[in-house]
Design a protein around this motif. Structure first.
Motif, PDB file in Angstrom:
ATOM      1  N   GLY B 165       0.782  -1.221  -0.024  1.00 34.61           N
ATOM      2  CA  GLY B 165       0.304  -0.020   0.150  1.00 34.61           C
ATOM      3  C   GLY B 165       0.856   1.188   0.063  1.00 34.61           C
ATOM      4  O   GLY B 165       0.345   2.336   0.177  1.00 34.61           O
ATOM      5  N   LEU B 166       2.044   1.149  -0.328  1.00 36.91           N
ATOM      6  CA  LEU B 166       2.876   2.355  -0.255  1.00 36.91           C
ATOM      7  C   LEU B 166       2.873   3.178  -1.620  1.00 36.91           C
ATOM      8  O   LEU B 166       2.441   2.377  -2.675  1.00 36.91           O
ATOM      9  N   ASP B 167       3.167   4.274  -1.548  1.00 38.44           N
ATOM     10  CA  ASP B 167       2.937   5.189  -2.958  1.00 38.44           C
ATOM     11  C   ASP B 167       4.329   4.967  -3.580  1.00 38.44           C
ATOM     12  O   ASP B 167       5.494   4.863  -2.729  1.00 38.44           O
ATOM     13  N   VAL B 168       4.142   4.808  -4.806  1.00 38.08           N
ATOM     14  CA  VAL B 168       5.444   4.525  -5.547  1.00 38.08           C
ATOM     15  C   VAL B 168       5.193   5.111  -7.117  1.00 38.08           C
ATOM     16  O   VAL B 168       4.124   5.141  -7.678  1.00 38.08           O
ATOM     17  N   VAL B 169       6.268   5.657  -7.342  1.00 36.32           N
ATOM     18  CA  VAL B 169       6.467   6.354  -8.877  1.00 36.32           C
ATOM     19  C   VAL B 169       7.661   5.550  -9.523  1.00 36.32           C
ATOM     20  O   VAL B 169       8.639   5.091  -9.143  1.00 36.32           O
ATOM     21  N   VAL B 170       7.416   5.165 -10.708  1.00 35.76           N
ATOM     22  CA  VAL B 170       8.294   4.456 -11.763  1.00 35.76           C
ATOM     23  C   VAL B 170       8.798   5.311 -12.642  1.00 35.76           C
ATOM     24  O   VAL B 170       7.883   6.158 -13.431  1.00 35.76           O
ATOM     25  N   VAL B 171      10.180   5.766 -12.694  1.00 35.49           N
ATOM     26  CA  VAL B 171      10.576   6.738 -13.479  1.00 35.49           C
ATOM     27  C   VAL B 171      11.338   6.101 -14.711  1.00 35.49           C
ATOM     28  O   VAL B 171      12.305   5.244 -14.452  1.00 35.49           O
ATOM     29  N   GLU B 172      11.085   6.285 -16.033  1.00 39.13           N
ATOM     30  CA  GLU B 172      11.618   5.572 -17.240  1.00 39.13           C
ATOM     31  C   GLU B 172      12.318   6.656 -18.063  1.00 39.13           C
ATOM     32  O   GLU B 172      11.407   7.434 -18.571  1.00 39.13           O
ATOM     33  N   ALA B 173      13.519   6.519 -18.519  1.00 39.11           N
ATOM     34  CA  ALA B 173      14.097   7.526 -19.376  1.00 39.11           C
ATOM     35  C   ALA B 173      13.555   7.328 -20.933  1.00 39.11           C
ATOM     36  O   ALA B 173      13.134   8.335 -21.753  1.00 39.11           O
ATOM     37  N   SER B 174      13.348   6.183 -21.404  1.00 36.24           N
ATOM     38  CA  SER B 174      12.789   5.902 -22.882  1.00 36.24           C
ATOM     39  C   SER B 174      11.303   5.966 -22.816  1.00 36.24           C
ATOM     40  O   SER B 174      10.753   6.087 -21.738  1.00 36.24           O
ATOM     41  N   GLU B 188       4.236  -1.483 -23.759  1.00 38.72           N
ATOM     42  CA  GLU B 188       3.253  -0.414 -23.420  1.00 38.72           C
ATOM     43  C   GLU B 188       2.048  -1.146 -22.522  1.00 38.72           C
ATOM     44  O   GLU B 188       1.553  -0.917 -21.642  1.00 38.72           O
ATOM     45  N   VAL B 189       1.993  -2.414 -23.345  1.00 39.98           N
ATOM     46  CA  VAL B 189       0.774  -3.260 -22.587  1.00 39.98           C
ATOM     47  C   VAL B 189       1.268  -3.660 -21.117  1.00 39.98           C
ATOM     48  O   VAL B 189       0.578  -3.525 -19.975  1.00 39.98           O
ATOM     49  N   CYS B 190       2.633  -3.771 -20.822  1.00 40.68           N
ATOM     50  CA  CYS B 190       3.287  -4.168 -19.513  1.00 40.68           C
ATOM     51  C   CYS B 190       3.292  -2.995 -18.747  1.00 40.68           C
ATOM     52  O   CYS B 190       2.769  -2.753 -17.694  1.00 40.68           O
ATOM     53  N   ALA B 191       3.388  -1.889 -19.361  1.00 39.91           N
ATOM     54  CA  ALA B 191       3.251  -0.481 -18.241  1.00 39.91           C
ATOM     55  C   ALA B 191       2.073  -0.230 -17.835  1.00 39.91           C
ATOM     56  O   ALA B 191       1.763   0.225 -16.872  1.00 39.91           O
ATOM     57  N   ALA B 192       0.910  -0.640 -18.735  1.00 40.41           N
ATOM     58  CA  ALA B 192      -0.532  -0.502 -18.250  1.00 40.41           C
ATOM     59  C   ALA B 192      -0.747  -1.029 -17.074  1.00 40.41           C
ATOM     60  O   ALA B 192      -1.820  -0.773 -16.256  1.00 40.41           O
ATOM     61  N   LEU B 193      -0.122  -2.487 -16.905  1.00 44.82           N
ATOM     62  CA  LEU B 193      -0.414  -3.285 -15.750  1.00 44.82           C
ATOM     63  C   LEU B 193      -0.200  -2.072 -14.431  1.00 44.82           C
ATOM     64  O   LEU B 193      -0.827  -2.403 -13.462  1.00 44.82           O
ATOM     65  N   HIS B 194       0.938  -1.694 -14.596  1.00 45.66           N
ATOM     66  CA  HIS B 194       1.402  -0.718 -13.279  1.00 45.66           C
ATOM     67  C   HIS B 194       0.211   0.335 -13.109  1.00 45.66           C
ATOM     68  O   HIS B 194      -0.226   0.557 -11.925  1.00 45.66           O
ATOM     69  N   ARG B 195      -0.074   1.034 -13.986  1.00 40.98           N
ATOM     70  CA  ARG B 195      -1.004   2.112 -13.797  1.00 40.98           C
ATOM     71  C   ARG B 195      -2.264   1.464 -13.387  1.00 40.98           C
ATOM     72  O   ARG B 195      -3.051   1.837 -12.412  1.00 40.98           O
ATOM     73  N   ARG B 196      -2.874   0.068 -13.884  1.00 40.71           N
ATOM     74  CA  ARG B 196      -3.874  -0.527 -13.389  1.00 40.71           C
ATOM     75  C   ARG B 196      -3.848  -0.833 -11.701  1.00 40.71           C
ATOM     76  O   ARG B 196      -4.824  -0.795 -11.060  1.00 40.71           O
ATOM     77  N   HIS B 197      -2.739  -0.945 -11.105  1.00 37.23           N
ATOM     78  CA  HIS B 197      -2.537  -1.165  -9.911  1.00 37.23           C
ATOM     79  C   HIS B 197      -2.180   0.069  -9.071  1.00 37.23           C
ATOM     80  O   HIS B 197      -1.459  -0.193  -8.028  1.00 37.23           O
ATOM     81  N   GLU B 200       2.359   5.119 -10.502  1.00 37.12           N
ATOM     82  CA  GLU B 200       2.634   5.793 -11.515  1.00 37.12           C
ATOM     83  C   GLU B 200       3.712   5.643 -12.258  1.00 37.12           C
ATOM     84  O   GLU B 200       4.826   5.230 -11.838  1.00 37.12           O
ATOM     85  N   VAL B 201       3.516   5.494 -13.662  1.00 37.07           N
ATOM     86  CA  VAL B 201       4.839   5.535 -14.473  1.00 37.07           C
ATOM     87  C   VAL B 201       4.980   6.515 -15.353  1.00 37.07           C
ATOM     88  O   VAL B 201       4.141   7.086 -15.884  1.00 37.07           O
ATOM     89  N   ARG B 202       6.244   7.414 -15.288  1.00 37.50           N
ATOM     90  CA  ARG B 202       6.614   8.635 -15.926  1.00 37.50           C
ATOM     91  C   ARG B 202       7.566   7.931 -16.897  1.00 37.50           C
ATOM     92  O   ARG B 202       8.700   7.959 -16.652  1.00 37.50           O
ATOM     93  N   CYS B 203       7.173   7.995 -18.236  1.00 38.49           N
ATOM     94  CA  CYS B 203       8.159   7.442 -19.239  1.00 38.49           C
ATOM     95  C   CYS B 203       8.712   8.832 -19.818  1.00 38.49           C
ATOM     96  O   CYS B 203       7.920   9.737 -20.030  1.00 38.49           O
ATOM     97  N   GLY B 204      10.078   8.719 -20.511  1.00 36.31           N
ATOM     98  CA  GLY B 204      10.379   9.596 -21.184  1.00 36.31           C
ATOM     99  C   GLY B 204      10.922  10.827 -20.237  1.00 36.31           C
ATOM    100  O   GLY B 204      11.365  11.994 -20.769  1.00 36.31           O
TER     101      GLY B 204
END
Ligand SMILES: Cc1cc2nc3c(=O)[nH]c(=O)nc-3n(C[C@H](O)[C@H](O)[C@H](O)COP(=O)(O)OP(=O)(O)OC[C@H]3O[C@@H](n4cnc5c(N)ncnc54)[C@H](O)[C@@H]3O)c2cc1C
Ligand code: SF4
Lengths: 63, 422
Positions: B165-174, B188-197, B200-204
């Motif tokens: 239940g912790l807050d987590v952000v994933v940062v990805e350069a590409s 992209e499909v895999c990244a969507a798994l993160h968002r669904r759960h 937060e994913v920040r790409c680029g």
């Protein structure tokens, strides 16, 4: 040679099937079934490889 | 053969090397050299169950007694190898000269660090059990977590933080995560798994700085964002551990370069696992994998070949790995062929099977939560199946199971449930 499966270790991943299809087969319930209990001579090398690559060390060959 | 087999690197590949040597009837001396103090242990659990609050024990492969007495292995742990002299057939480890007749190099890879973060508390890579203990402690204390790099290990850490239940952000350069491993569309499909759960994913977004007084406090991104953080886990890839081989005469080029038998070209010296870049006959190209299965298999092959070079066997494989996110499992077999990727069962966003094409050949299969499928496709790829055979097989599966990807789930948890032999 006979194939012996340790059912307490097998998780049905099917690595064995990918190496020696027709000898090992993961069924639709996710259970690995032996299609033959004794290994035909010409497939021994393949089956040996399948035994070696089971990540759970669930397979053994016995005379 | 008798003589002295030396294995450098006391982890998965190294362990499998010594076990295979004994299994083939080698009765000579065996020395296993490791940089870490620990007995060989399993790494995949470190980013999975090990991070849960319950505190799983260290996933050690074999007890010391088994290694020393049953396998007859002399252990030199906490003794990093620093030099190889193939002319005199000597490895220098922990300041000692260790002569060998046959040598297996299995020093694996180490995690790439973010420059300038060394010494800042709360910033970790994840490669060793010591790293995992530190990360678990930080999670235990409820750390606001930033994961740098949306690769498999970083993603698993993010999932572990979310499980608590912790807050987590994933940062990805590409722009897309995992595009190298599974291609852009499936990344992209895999990244969507993160968002669904709720991750937060920040790409680029590149990391431009990590700040804090002695201990991390915030992460600065190239888009100007500042993320508060108590824990930063850096998962930006691994580098083959070849530093100690500089000047040895081995060819080092993105790993220890080997032929298809894992032979380095230097008498008596073979390599295995994450450190090895060998010619994979299956795809007729050089590869360096960072996968559990191939490391284990290569360890065994390298030892057998090192002990009997005249009958050395090639190692040919369809790469396979898995990764566990949010209670689900991603599995991939083969290579992410770029000519086409097609979802053949299920759909993006849920469970699925996707196939990859190169020319007219089926070269890869990705499954998300369809564990009973992946090995069947791996078998097809191994046998050189054409693209149309792959599609026909998928159609047959759909017909047999009426599109029910549940068929086969249940008992089939795959390698993540691997029981640890005592
Ligand atoms: C957190 C994590 C999760 C993973 N999850 C998965 C997964 O889900 N699925 C999957 O397929 N793969 C996974 N992997 C990859 C898998 O664990 C590796 O492919 C495997 O560990 C490689 O084994 P190895 O023996 O070649 O190298 P390593 O395990 O890297 O071991 C090399 C050993 O050599 C030692 N060493 C290094 N240099 C020296 C030296 N100079 N002298 C002596 N010893 C030295 C190191 O200390 C280390 O102990 C994961 C890896 C990690 C880190
Ligand atoms: S590879 Fe091992 S665990 Fe997987 S199905 Fe075969 S025997 Fe069972």
């Amino acid at each position: 040679m006979r194939i012996i499966v340790d059912r307490t270790r097998c998780t049905g991943l099917g690595m064995c099937e990918s190496v020696a299809p027709g000898v090992f087969e993961v069924n639709d319930d996710g259970e690995m079934e032996l299609r033959t209990a004794t290994v035909p001579g010409e497939r021994l090398a393949e089956v040996e490889q399948a035994v070696a690559c089971c990540p759970n060390e669930a397979l053994r060959l016995a005379p | 053969m008798t003589g002295h087999l030396v294995v450098v690197g006391a982890s998965l590949a190294g362990l499998r090397a010594v076990e295979a040597a004994r299994r083939t009837g080698f009765t000579g001396r065996i020395t296993l050299i490791g940089a870490e103090e620990h007995l060989p242990y399993d790494r995949p659990p470190l980013s999975k169950a090990f991070l849960d609050p319950a505190g799983a024990p260290v996933p050690t492969f074999r007890r010391e007694n088994v290694l020393q007495n049953e396998l007859g292995v002399r252990l030199l742990l906490g003794a990093p190898a620093t030099h190889l002299d193939p002319g005199r057939r000597v490895v220098v480890a922990g300041g000692r000269n260790v002569p060998y007749d046959a040598l297996v190099i299995a020093t694996g890879a180490y995690a790439r660090e973010l420059p300038g973060t060394r010494g800042l508390a709360g910033v970790h890579t994840l490669r060793t059990v010591d790293d995992a203990v530190a990360i678990r402690e930080a999670l235990d204390s409820g750390a606001r977590t930033v994961v740098v790099g949306a690769g498999f290990i970083g993603s698993e850490v993010a999932a572990a933080a979310r499980r608590r239940g912790l807050d987590v952000v994933v940062v990805e350069a590409s722009p897309t995560p995992l595009s190298g491993a599974v291609g852009e569309r499936m990344g992209e499909v895999c990244a969507a798994l993160h968002r669904r759960h709720g991750t937060e994913v920040r790409c680029g977004a590149g990391v431009t700085g990590i700040e804090g007084a002695g201990r991390v406090g915030r992460v600065l991104l190239s888009d100007g964002t500042t993320l508060p953080a108590d824990l930063v886990v850096v998962g930006i890839g691994a580098v083959p551990a070849t530093g100690w081989l500089q000047g040895s005469g081995l060819t080092l080029d993105g790993g220890v370069v080997c032929d298809e038998t894992l032979f380095t070209g230097v008498d008596g010296v073979y390599a295995a696992g994450d450190v090895a870049r060998w010619h994979n006959p299956m795809f007729d190209r050089p590869m360096r994998l960072e996968h559990w299965t191939s490391a284990a298999e290569q360890g065994a092959v390298a030892a057998r070949n090192a002990l009997a070079p005249e009958t050395a066997a090639p190692y040919s494989t369809v790469p396979y790995f898995w990764s566990d996110w949010y209670g689900g499992r991603i599995q991939f077999a083969g290579i992410a062929g770029e000519d086409e990727v097609r979802v053949v069962e299920g759909e993006a966003g849920g469970r699925l099977v996707a196939l990859y094409r190169e020319g007219d050949r089926l070269v890869g299969a990705l499954t998300v939560d369809a564990p009973a499928r992946v090995m069947k496709y791996r078998g097809l790829i191994t046998r050189g199946a054409s693209w149309s055979e792959g599609l026909a097989f998928a159609a047959e599966r759909r017909r047999r199971t009426s599109g029910d990807l549940d068929a086969g789930v249940g008992t089939d948890a795959g390698a993540g449930k691997r029981r640890m032999p005592a």
